[in-house]
Design a protein around this motif. Sequence first.
Motif, short mmCIF file in Angstrom:
data_model
loop_
_atom_site.label_atom_id
_atom_site.label_comp_id
_atom_site.label_asym_id
_atom_site.label_seq_id
_atom_site.Cartn_x
_atom_site.Cartn_y
_atom_site.Cartn_z
N LEU C 13 0.84 -1.21 0.00
CA LEU C 13 0.00 0.00 0.00
C LEU C 13 0.87 1.25 0.00
O LEU C 13 0.47 2.30 0.49
CB LEU C 13 -0.93 -0.01 1.21
N LYS C 14 2.06 1.12 -0.57
CA LYS C 14 2.99 2.25 -0.59
C LYS C 14 2.39 3.40 -1.41
O LYS C 14 1.79 3.19 -2.46
CB LYS C 14 4.33 1.84 -1.21
N SER C 42 3.47 0.25 4.02
CA SER C 42 2.87 1.57 3.88
C SER C 42 3.94 2.65 4.01
O SER C 42 4.92 2.49 4.74
CB SER C 42 1.80 1.76 4.95
N THR C 43 3.75 3.73 3.28
CA THR C 43 4.68 4.85 3.40
C THR C 43 4.01 6.02 4.11
O THR C 43 4.60 7.06 4.29
CB THR C 43 5.12 5.33 2.00
N ASP C 44 2.75 5.84 4.48
CA ASP C 44 2.01 6.93 5.08
C ASP C 44 2.25 6.95 6.58
O ASP C 44 1.96 5.97 7.27
CB ASP C 44 0.52 6.72 4.76
N PRO C 45 2.76 8.08 7.12
CA PRO C 45 3.03 8.11 8.55
C PRO C 45 1.76 7.94 9.39
O PRO C 45 1.82 7.47 10.52
CB PRO C 45 3.65 9.48 8.78
N GLY C 46 0.64 8.31 8.81
CA GLY C 46 -0.62 8.15 9.53
C GLY C 46 -0.88 6.70 9.89
O GLY C 46 -1.53 6.40 10.89
N LYS C 73 6.55 -1.58 7.82
CA LYS C 73 5.90 -2.88 7.64
C LYS C 73 5.10 -3.23 8.87
O LYS C 73 5.58 -3.13 10.00
CB LYS C 73 6.96 -3.97 7.40
N PHE C 74 3.86 -3.60 8.63
CA PHE C 74 2.99 -4.02 9.73
C PHE C 74 2.68 -5.50 9.55
O PHE C 74 2.39 -5.95 8.44
CB PHE C 74 1.67 -3.24 9.73
#
Lengths: 236, 417, 80
Positions: C13-14, C42-46, C73-74
């Motif tokens: 989801l980058k 993900s690259t979103d800090p949120g 990475k989650f």
Amino acid sequence: MDALYNFVLIYMVYFSVAVFLVGTTLRLVKIFRKPKQATSLQIYPEKRAKWLGAIYDTFLFPSARKHKPVLWVFLIVFHACLLLLIIGHLELFEEFKIFQLIPHEVFLGNGFLGLIFCVTLLYFLFRRLLSPVRELSVPEDYYILILLFLIAIFGSQMDWARSWYGYEEMVVGDYRTYLLNLLTLKPEVPYNVLIAGHSFMLVVHVFFANLFLIFFPFSQSMHSFLSLPMNKLRRG
Amino acid sequence: MDQNTRNDLLQLFREKLNSAMTYYLETCTRCGICTEACHVYASMGQVKHISAYRHEIVRRIYKKYFKARGKVWPSVGEAKELNETALEELYESAYSCTGCRRCMVYCPFGIDTQMIMSIAKLLLIGAHSEPEILTLLADTSIEKGKSLDLFKESFMEGVKKLEKDVVKKWKMEAGETAIPMDVVGADLLFVALAGAHSIIPTAAVFNAAGEHWTLSFFEAVNFGAFVGDPTRTQLILDRILNEAKRLKVKEVCICECGTAFRVMKQLAADQPFKVSSITEVHARYIKSGRIKLDPSKLNGPVTYHDPCQIARNGGVFDEPRYILKHLTNDFREMSPEPKYNWCCGGGGGLVALGEDTLDFRMKSARVKADQIKTTGVTTLVTACENCHTQLNNLNDHYQLGVNVKFLTSMVADALMQ
Amino acid sequence: MNEEIKVDKTLDLKGLPCPMPILKTSRGIKEVEIGQVIEVLSTDPGSLADFPSWTRSSGNELLKTDQSGEVTKFYIKRLV
């Protein structure tokens, strides 16, 4: 026949006026006493004169003028006639000096105003028969228009109907006696009113007017009172 | 639908009946002046999308259960039973309405369709028939408020990574923090969208203006408002109110998010701090000379899309135009009167519902696409995340060939050091 | 470290802004069995705030968050 006339012209009038007055008052009190909306319902840009703006919006319908100019003309004529007709009926109770600022006979226009009123109603009615307003409409919208049409056509054409019969029968004075009797709780219809050849016009007029008064508090006609507070909400 | 469920739903309905709502439900004369107001109707031509028709779907239930007429003479107003079919109609109506309130400008009485639709949305929540994604997002937001300690450190670390991008846009003295967080006594609390694109440009502008600011831990968007749930809306809002009070800020500035701004402005009216949109703050900086913009960065004609919740429903019209005057000398209005601007077609949670609503969003916003085309611009600016996403989708779908931009990032890109 | 967690599905989801990572994840996780693990990039800090909160409110388990690189990475275990 007299019994029927008496019923419509006296007892039904009392009942309808009572329903109209009590119903409208109670409903308005109930609505106004509901909790206030906590947040603003304003539309921007904001104008300074909020009350003045709301009054302008309520009585001159600028949005209708802008988006449906033809409808607006009919709406203005309709409401103006309605106002003048109400004044005309008040003058049947007695002469008000303030209304005679512009000297006129009762009724103003000798039924002509009522005819214009009927024309606007026909316009509203036929407009409702065309898409998309047709799909938006519900039965009450038609009923109210038809009811108002019947009230106005029989009411306003009494003067004309009078000319078929004796023109001197049932004049303003007779109406004043009739209405005064009603006001002073003397349930008696003046002889002249009962006997005139066109009495049936009056009875039909009053009958439909009664129906309208009974329906008023429960119908969208309540917009007469609610339009101003609503427009004020929009003005902020 | 069993009687108990119906009673529960009617109780929810009753709770919504304050004086304003009752005016709205009692008054409509179905005059049809609102016909052309709705972008969905204007684009697709189906009567069910005319605002008066939308009201009537809720009003019929009102007439059935809250007016004596509903028992005596239901057919006169086509009063309708509350059942599964009614719920489906309510869903269709509520989730094809973006809550832009353009119809409210048309209505001779000023009936608020968005407000009537809030009944529909609440009934759907009561019947567990609302779009579950919106509830999921709302619940995640609420959970965030409860479990700040759980992510505080890692979030601050993540934000730290953005600082180098901020400095690229606006150089800072050594030792200064590019994205300050958790600063007690800051003047301004900035509530962003917890996404890099929403934080970086704004941070640069704050730093350029020398603002004593701090970034909120929470995202501004209020999914509770989208799903029409007053309780969730308040809980999501409370996170920010509590943070603002804890940090003792003087001003809460909301990022480019229409719903967030309107909800905050309305529901936080009596707070000890002022609520502003980022657009208002930027206009203020320019006016007082705290930032200077380079007008040569932008080429070609520019137009601005007024986000409904910020402009027509929030009152911010002049500020974006003032800012754009400093960025371009070829600014073109989209609508002769900004309060008549067409909605982008993405509000009310429709954009948040993503691809599920994409087809409808494109079809229902044809008039918006036409409006953009008519301006003949190359750059389309807006100040709302939802609008931005929707306008981008429209740009692709209708091949408008415009560059859709956020106003804040344009300000950030034009900063003069 | 990654070897310790067996990943059954990866969602890339980058570049997606908030709230898309949560939306895509809540759909994506339905594609693995209960008890299996998905990895989300993900690259979103949120996302750093979103994922811990979302897993709690949705009843799933956030096993690990790896913030060492540009991409976060989650690792999430599906429990419901």
